[in-house]
Design a protein around this motif. Sequence first.
Motif: not given
Length: 218
Positions: A27-33, A36-37, A60, A65-66
């Motif tokens: 689980s992570h709240n920023d799919g774009s991150w 990009n990583n 993370e 953040r994850a």
Amino acid sequence: MTKTINVGIDDVARGSLAGPMIFCLLSHNDGSWLINNGAKDSKITTEAARSNFYRFMKQEQREARAVWTYVVIQPAELDRLGYTKAVEIYLSEAIFDFRAKSGMNLNIKMDGSEFPLSIPQNSKISFVPRGDQTQALIAGASMLAKELHDRHMGYLDQEYPDWGFDSNKGYYTEQHLKQIYRLGLTTQHRVKPSLTAVTTYYEKAHLEPPSWLSEKEK
């Protein structure tokens, strides 16, 4: 009211002849991150890219953040229970643990076709064919599962150096089949698929059955 988090699930080594099957839940709240990583279908990434992504995700998680975890299903359990039952038991347990540790309801997307799993109340699951190619969380889970699996196979290579686990990762390769034919099975091989594969190998090559196979069948 309890919040809901999105979770991606993917697995590695479903069709291997040796080594465990590993699922990762992420689980992570920023799919774009994630994208990009480096999050993408682990089958088309490099070892270095997966290692870097694993390092990023460890950080993370440390910085909250994850949330991610993984479940390992050993070859003996896959042999004892069969693939479907083993995954149902072990992955369902991991999903309930993930819900308990996160304290949130889960909106799960899992790579592949529909599968019998138990999930917590007020959570839901959907199955996404080729999800590791279209869903950031599933792709991230794919990367982590592959990295964890390949590290584990590296450890097994030190214990069983003659089977080439560091290069074949336990998968169905000609080199792996040659070693099974010559040396037999380790305790890390999945017995039924390995026997089927090596039988096909020696019959197709017009070879005699290996001596260890005769001993095993007595």
